[in-house]
Design a protein around this motif. Structure first.
Motif, short mmCIF file in Angstrom:
data_model
loop_
_atom_site.label_atom_id
_atom_site.label_comp_id
_atom_site.label_asym_id
_atom_site.label_seq_id
_atom_site.Cartn_x
_atom_site.Cartn_y
_atom_site.Cartn_z
N SER A 189 -4.91 -6.44 13.10
CA SER A 189 -5.21 -5.42 12.09
C SER A 189 -4.04 -4.45 11.93
CB SER A 189 -6.48 -4.65 12.48
OG SER A 189 -6.29 -3.93 13.70
N ARG A 190 -3.43 -4.01 13.03
CA ARG A 190 -2.31 -3.07 12.95
C ARG A 190 -1.10 -3.71 12.28
NH1 ARG A 190 -4.00 1.86 12.75
NH2 ARG A 190 -5.91 1.91 13.98
N TYR A 191 -0.85 -4.98 12.63
CA TYR A 191 0.29 -5.67 12.01
C TYR A 191 0.10 -5.73 10.48
CZ TYR A 191 3.69 -9.26 10.84
OH TYR A 191 4.74 -9.93 10.26
N MET A 192 -1.09 -6.09 10.07
CA MET A 192 -1.37 -6.22 8.64
C MET A 192 -1.29 -4.86 7.93
SD MET A 192 -4.47 -9.00 8.75
CE MET A 192 -4.53 -9.30 6.99
N ILE A 193 -1.78 -3.82 8.59
CA ILE A 193 -1.72 -2.47 7.98
C ILE A 193 -0.27 -2.02 7.81
CG2 ILE A 193 -2.21 -0.04 8.40
CD1 ILE A 193 -4.85 -0.97 9.73
N PHE A 194 0.54 -2.18 8.86
CA PHE A 194 1.94 -1.77 8.78
C PHE A 194 2.69 -2.58 7.73
CE2 PHE A 194 1.57 -0.41 13.47
CZ PHE A 194 1.15 0.85 13.09
N TYR A 195 2.40 -3.89 7.67
CA TYR A 195 3.07 -4.75 6.68
C TYR A 195 2.70 -4.32 5.26
CZ TYR A 195 4.35 -8.86 3.98
OH TYR A 195 4.88 -9.70 3.03
N ILE A 196 1.41 -4.09 5.03
CA ILE A 196 0.95 -3.68 3.70
C ILE A 196 1.59 -2.36 3.28
CG2 ILE A 196 -1.07 -2.88 2.39
CD1 ILE A 196 -2.72 -4.82 4.19
N SER A 197 1.59 -1.38 4.20
CA SER A 197 2.13 -0.06 3.86
C SER A 197 3.62 -0.12 3.55
CB SER A 197 1.86 0.92 5.00
OG SER A 197 2.52 0.52 6.19
N GLN A 198 4.37 -0.91 4.33
CA GLN A 198 5.81 -1.02 4.08
C GLN A 198 6.09 -1.76 2.77
OE1 GLN A 198 8.27 0.53 5.75
NE2 GLN A 198 6.59 1.44 6.91
N ARG A 199 5.29 -2.79 2.46
CA ARG A 199 5.48 -3.50 1.20
C ARG A 199 5.15 -2.62 0.01
NH1 ARG A 199 6.03 -8.84 0.27
NH2 ARG A 199 6.26 -7.99 -1.85
N ILE A 200 4.09 -1.81 0.15
CA ILE A 200 3.75 -0.89 -0.93
C ILE A 200 4.87 0.12 -1.12
CG2 ILE A 200 2.21 1.02 -1.55
CD1 ILE A 200 -0.09 -0.64 -0.42
N LEU A 201 5.40 0.63 -0.02
CA LEU A 201 6.53 1.56 -0.07
C LEU A 201 7.71 0.92 -0.80
CD1 LEU A 201 7.31 4.40 1.24
CD2 LEU A 201 8.48 3.07 2.97
N PHE A 202 8.02 -0.30 -0.43
CA PHE A 202 9.15 -1.03 -1.04
C PHE A 202 8.89 -1.30 -2.52
CE2 PHE A 202 11.11 -5.07 -2.23
CZ PHE A 202 12.44 -4.84 -1.87
N ASN A 203 7.70 -1.81 -2.83
CA ASN A 203 7.39 -2.20 -4.22
C ASN A 203 7.35 -1.01 -5.17
OD1 ASN A 203 7.15 -4.74 -3.17
ND2 ASN A 203 5.18 -5.19 -4.12
N VAL A 204 6.70 0.08 -4.74
CA VAL A 204 6.56 1.24 -5.63
C VAL A 204 7.92 1.90 -5.86
CG1 VAL A 204 5.50 3.51 -5.90
CG2 VAL A 204 4.16 1.62 -5.00
N ARG A 205 8.73 2.03 -4.79
CA ARG A 205 10.06 2.62 -4.97
C ARG A 205 10.92 1.75 -5.88
NH1 ARG A 205 11.06 4.91 1.14
NH2 ARG A 205 10.12 6.95 0.79
N THR A 206 10.83 0.44 -5.71
CA THR A 206 11.59 -0.47 -6.58
C THR A 206 11.12 -0.35 -8.02
OG1 THR A 206 11.87 -2.03 -4.74
CG2 THR A 206 12.24 -2.87 -6.95
N LYS A 207 9.81 -0.30 -8.21
CA LYS A 207 9.25 -0.18 -9.55
C LYS A 207 9.66 1.15 -10.20
CE LYS A 207 4.88 -0.83 -12.01
NZ LYS A 207 3.42 -1.16 -11.86
N LEU A 208 9.61 2.20 -9.42
CA LEU A 208 10.02 3.52 -9.93
C LEU A 208 11.49 3.52 -10.32
CD1 LEU A 208 8.39 6.33 -7.73
CD2 LEU A 208 8.31 6.11 -10.21
#
Length: 609
Positions: free
Chosen positions: A75-94
């Motif tokens: 669960s922790r691995y998946m949470i950290f992966y999701i949060s970092q991907r969201i961080l990466f995707n949103v900043r790239t999109k912005l």
């Protein structure tokens, strides 16, 4: 609407989020076994003295908690992966969205606020997803499971939990709205502070030149203090919310202990059941407290999400048509047909009609504010015209693919902007493809940079600092020219490229520009009329309109704006030369004065060592 758009930001990760939630639910529910084990140990092992049963219970507990730790890791691995991907995707999109916005947007929106959006707001959004969304779902499910267990064990005592939950939810919802509003206000104030800070740091030379360090510090403190007050107010609301939560918990626990003790004494409940019930109630309080603690993070995240969505909703002023024309080659013929344009309701260019032939040098001159630089911006399609047409090789400029068109255009500004890095990296920045070191050095040679660079220890690999702080104005300008040469544009725009330089630098830059202008359609914007005598056509502008056109010789013969501007500049230049000649003559005519006495006369020389 914001919630729907927020969902769009995290939608690509919905299955991973569901997986993380299920893993956490399993991890959490396996922890609910311990109170039941306590009940069995107290009511069966201790009362009936069945010590052999203890071993089975301990092995079961160890097995359950081993499985529990595995699900915790997943669960922790998946949470950290999701949060970092969201961080990466949103900043790239912005960032990609910001690249598509027009210059007008950047003129109205401060750079520091944009940096705050990309860094701070996205980080708050990521934290909300990683620390809140999954935990929110898990805690809600945990509350449902525990309440179900409590009612199975003792429906009467379980009624206390039905009082506890609504009170805590009411507390949660009341403070959530207030804290969210406060965090949005704080984010706005902090983005303003970031913008002011960036502006002050960029203008540090001016600040120091006018000895305004104390003034800027006072301004910074005056802006920072309201933000501190808002932060204190928001955090104290969080404290009050937690205190109310804690008070409700204590009252419910006290009521449970009192009623549970009475039921044990009346033999309506076993001691093991009472201990297990009390433990489960304590476990119920924990997710409720967790929900209360998440209020601040959720409020921050939702406030930041609103700001990000607002920025992403900004519609670019300059957009490609549905099926743009992708230019592979360009001749460089530019035609303006009755073009009108203005900023913020003020007309800047009026009924502008001009035909710039392929390979010709056309100079735009006129007083400040006449619209010269605006014409250059319109050619680059930094802005769209209000009416009329701009044709490039007989194609409407608005029908051309923006990237494919601008790949054929080069520009050298009055103040060249260079990126931090090496000279070679800055020269190659303008290239449309991968270039060799030999091509970079050839561009440097044509831009009169080669000799200067040869004296540097690291040559073309010399680091130049932010915006080329280690280079002089003339050197920066020649790097910008080399960048344009390597781009090999068919249309070249020179916007006051030599006006800020000294005589020697101007000579070197002008020679480099002559190399750059060969066989290209060139639009020259100039104040110094002496630099455009060789232009094929000179366009004289005033108040956004064309007043005169012709060659230098033709315009000098006319009694017009150009002739008066040229004579005024020549007179100023002649007076400066005459003044310098007079100063030289005065120095030569001065009688020779006797040598001034040496201040050290009469003082003996130092003895030899």
């Amino acid at each position: 609407m914001d919630k729907l758009k927020f969902w769009q930001l995290i939608k690509p990760f919905r299955y991973l989020i569901i997986g993380a939630i299920l893993s956490l639910v399993i991890f959490t529910n396996l922890g609910l076994v311990m109170p039941l084990m306590l009940k069995v140990i107290i009511d069966r092992v201790l009362v009936n003295n069945q010590l052999n049963f203890v071993f089975i219970i301990l092995v079961t507990i160890l097995l359950i908690y081993t499985i529990r730790e595995i699900f915790f890791y997943v669960s922790r691995y998946m949470i950290f992966y999701i949060s970092q991907r969201i961080l990466f995707n949103v900043r790239t999109k912005l960032f990609r969205h910001l690249q598509n916005l027009s210059l007008q947007f950047y003129e109205e929106y401060r750079t520091g606020k944009l940096i705050s959006n990309i860094i701070t707001d996205v980080a708050a959004l990521q934290q909300m997803v990683s620390a809140s969304m999954v935990n929110l779902a898990v805690n809600l499910l945990m509350i449902v499971f525990i309440v179900g267990v409590l009612f199975v064990m003792n429906p009467i005592l379980a009624l206390i939990s039905l009082v506890l939950i609504p009170l805590q939810l009411a507390n949660f919802m009341y403070f959530r709205t207030k804290i969210k509003r406060g965090w949005m206000d704080l984010r706005e104030k902090m983005s303003e502070i970031s913008a002011n800070l960036a502006e002050t740091l960029n203008g540090v030379r001016v600040v120091k030149s006018f000895a305004k360090e104390r003034t800027e510090t006072r301004n910074f403190v005056s802006n920072l203090r309201p933000a501190m007050d808002v932060s204190m107010d928001v955090n104290m609301k969080g404290v009050f919310q937690w205190m109310i939560c804690e008070a409700v918990n204590i009252i419910c626990l006290s009521a449970t202990i009192g009623l549970g003790s009475y039921m044990v004494l009346k033999n309506k409940m076993t001691i093991g059941s009472f201990v297990a019930f009390y433990t489960y109630l304590g476990m119920l309080i924990n997710p409720i407290v967790q929900l209360s603690n998440l209020i601040t993070i959720i409020s921050q995240g939702m406030g930041s999400a609103s700001r990000i969505i607002k920025l992403l909703d900004t519609i670019p002023d300059i957009r490609e048509c549905e099926n743009p024309i992708k230019l592979k080659t360009l001749k460089g013929n530019i035609k303006f047909k009755n073009v009108n344009f203005g900023y913020s309701g003020k007309t800047v260019v009026k009924d502008f009609t001009l035909d710039i032939k392929t390979g010709k040098k056309v100079a735009l001159v006129g007083p400040s504010g006449s619209g010269k630089s605006t014409i250059a911006n319109l050619i680059l399609r930094f802005y769209d015209i209000k009416s009329g047409k701009i044709l490039v090789d007989n194609h409407d400029l608005r029908q051309l693919g923006i990237e494919s068109y601008r790949n054929h255009v080069g520009i050298v500004l009055q103040e060249a902007f260079l990126f931090s890095g090496t000279i070679a990296e800055n020269i190659s920045y303008g290239a449309k493809r991968e270039v060799t070191r030999e091509e970079i050095e050839q561009a440097g040679h044509k831009a009169n940079l080669h000799e200067f660079i040869g004296n540097l220890e690291n040559g073309y690999d010399t680091e130049i600092g932010e915006n080329g702080t280690s280079l002089s104005g003339g050197q920066k300008q020649r790097v910008a020219i080399a960048r344009a040469i390597l781009r090999d544009p068919k249309i070249l725009i020179l916007d006051e490229a030599t006006s800020a330089l000294d005589t020697i630098s101007e000579f070197l830059v002008q020679e480099a520009l002559d190399n750059l202008m060969k066989d290209r359609t060139t639009i020259i914007i100039a104040h110094r009329l002496s630099t455009i005598k060789n232009a094929d056509m000179i366009v004289v502008m005033e108040a956004g309109e064309i007043k005169q056109t012709g060659s230098h010789d033709d315009l000098i013969k006319e009694d017009g704006i150009y002739c008066r501007m040229y004579q005024s500049q020549e007179k100023y230049h002649s007076e400066n030369i005459a003044e310098k000649d007079d100063e030289t003559a005065e120095e030569a005519d001065k009688p020779e004065l006797p040598a001034e006495p040496n201040d050290f006369d009469g003082i003996p020389d130092c003895p030899a060592a």
